[in-house]
Write a protein that holds these residues in place. Structure first.
Motif, mmCIF file in Angstrom:
data_model
loop_
_atom_site.group_PDB
_atom_site.id
_atom_site.type_symbol
_atom_site.label_atom_id
_atom_site.label_comp_id
_atom_site.label_asym_id
_atom_site.label_seq_id
_atom_site.Cartn_x
_atom_site.Cartn_y
_atom_site.Cartn_z
ATOM 1 N N GLN A 19 0.573 -1.042 0.042
ATOM 2 C CA GLN A 19 0.001 -0.404 -0.235
ATOM 3 C C GLN A 19 0.879 1.569 0.250
ATOM 4 N N MET A 23 3.797 0.803 5.246
ATOM 5 C CA MET A 23 3.526 -0.692 5.484
ATOM 6 C C MET A 23 4.807 -1.086 5.311
ATOM 7 N N TYR A 30 0.124 -4.163 10.028
ATOM 8 C CA TYR A 30 -0.734 -3.293 9.566
ATOM 9 C C TYR A 30 -1.908 -2.721 9.458
ATOM 10 N N ALA A 34 -3.433 1.180 8.679
ATOM 11 C CA ALA A 34 -3.947 1.701 7.082
ATOM 12 C C ALA A 34 -5.317 2.961 7.551
ATOM 13 N N HIS A 38 -6.367 3.393 1.954
ATOM 14 C CA HIS A 38 -5.394 2.820 2.160
ATOM 15 C C HIS A 38 -6.014 1.491 2.912
ATOM 16 N N CYS A 39 -6.958 1.244 3.955
ATOM 17 C CA CYS A 39 -7.644 0.078 4.128
ATOM 18 C C CYS A 39 -7.963 -1.216 3.454
ATOM 19 N N ILE A 42 -6.749 -4.559 3.151
ATOM 20 C CA ILE A 42 -6.181 -4.887 4.653
ATOM 21 C C ILE A 42 -6.690 -4.771 6.177
#
Length: 255
Positions: A19, A23, A30, A34, A38-39, A42
């Motif tokens: 990402q 990370m 992570y 995050a 960016h979540c 993840i």
């Protein structure tokens, strides 16, 4: 008030990819760190307690790995006379398997953003795996010497190789829910195959030498295809950060 945070980033990295630099710096630890879009991929539940909005205009992540060369191994053989013992040690790095080179490229396309506890992302992913028989390494280190069972005056090399490449487009929608102190989230993914390529031998290729002649036989088949589609789901659970900063999270990716 709508507050916009833009990230324009370009990363070329050779350890942990995926990402962003955070990370990479955390070696993948992570799950609860995050933020924003960016979540996605993840822990989608992290959006439940996200108060800011994120938008990504452009980015690229690149990863390259192999099972032979590392910095430690290079330092170990740097300036050292490669006698037979050292050559056997280098060949032993492969654990009797082939040499492997793996690469991965992840490039977001169009626009990726998160706002009001939901996110939309779109990205192109490139996967490549390339394998070479360890006899290539033995030939490089030992020259024309016997590397497999054969007659006393015959030197036989297994010169097989195999390559796999896949390019996939992934589009996703993520939504999170705030049930303080718990946050729940999910991601729906649509996967579209753009290209697939495979090269592999149809039988064991070999290269044989002796005092009178050289014999070689190599037959490969190449497969190409495009299309194909599928769906995936990510599920996430997280807790709201405590006053001291503690957060716990759990996620299931590509369910």
């Amino acid at each position: 008030m709508f507050f916009l945070r833009c990230f324009i980033f370009f990363n070329i990295i050779f350890c942990y990819y995926k990402q962003d630099p955070i990370m990479m710096g955390l070696s993948g630890s992570y799950n609860t760190i995050a933020r924003g879009y960016h979540c996605v991929g993840i822990n989608p539940a992290n959006l439940a307690f996200e108060e800011e909005n994120y938008i990504g205009l452009f980015g690229i992540n690149f990863s390259l790995s192999n099972n032979l060369v590392t910095r430690h191994r290079l330092n170990d053989i740097s300036g050292v006379f490669l006698d037979s013992t050292k050559k056997e040690e280098i060949i032993g790095y492969l654990n009797e398997g082939p040499m492997e080179i793996n690469s991965f490229i992840n490039s977001p396309i169009i626009m990726n953003f998160s706002v009001n506890k939901f996110a939309i992302t779109s990205q192109i992913k490139y996967f490549s795996n390339f394998e070479l028989s360890q006899d290539f390494l033995k030939l490089f280190l030992e020259g024309n010497s016997e590397v497999s069972n054969g007659d006393e005056d015959d030197y036989i090399y297994d010169l097989s190789m195999e390559n796999n490449i896949a390019i996939v487009w992934e589009a996703s929608f993520t939504k999170a829910f705030d049930f303080e102190p718990l946050g729940l989230g999910f991601t729906l993914k649509y996967l579209r195959g753009l290209s697939y390529y495979n090269l592999q031998p149809t039988q064991d290729p070999y290269f044989q030498t002796n005092f009178t002649d050289i014999t070689s036989k190599n037959t490969y088949i190449m497969k190409q295809n495009s299309g194909g589609e599928g769906f995936a789901v990510d599920l996430g659970l997280t807790t709201k950060p405590t006053d001291s900063g503690w957060t716990f999270g759990l996620s299931v990716i590509n369910f």
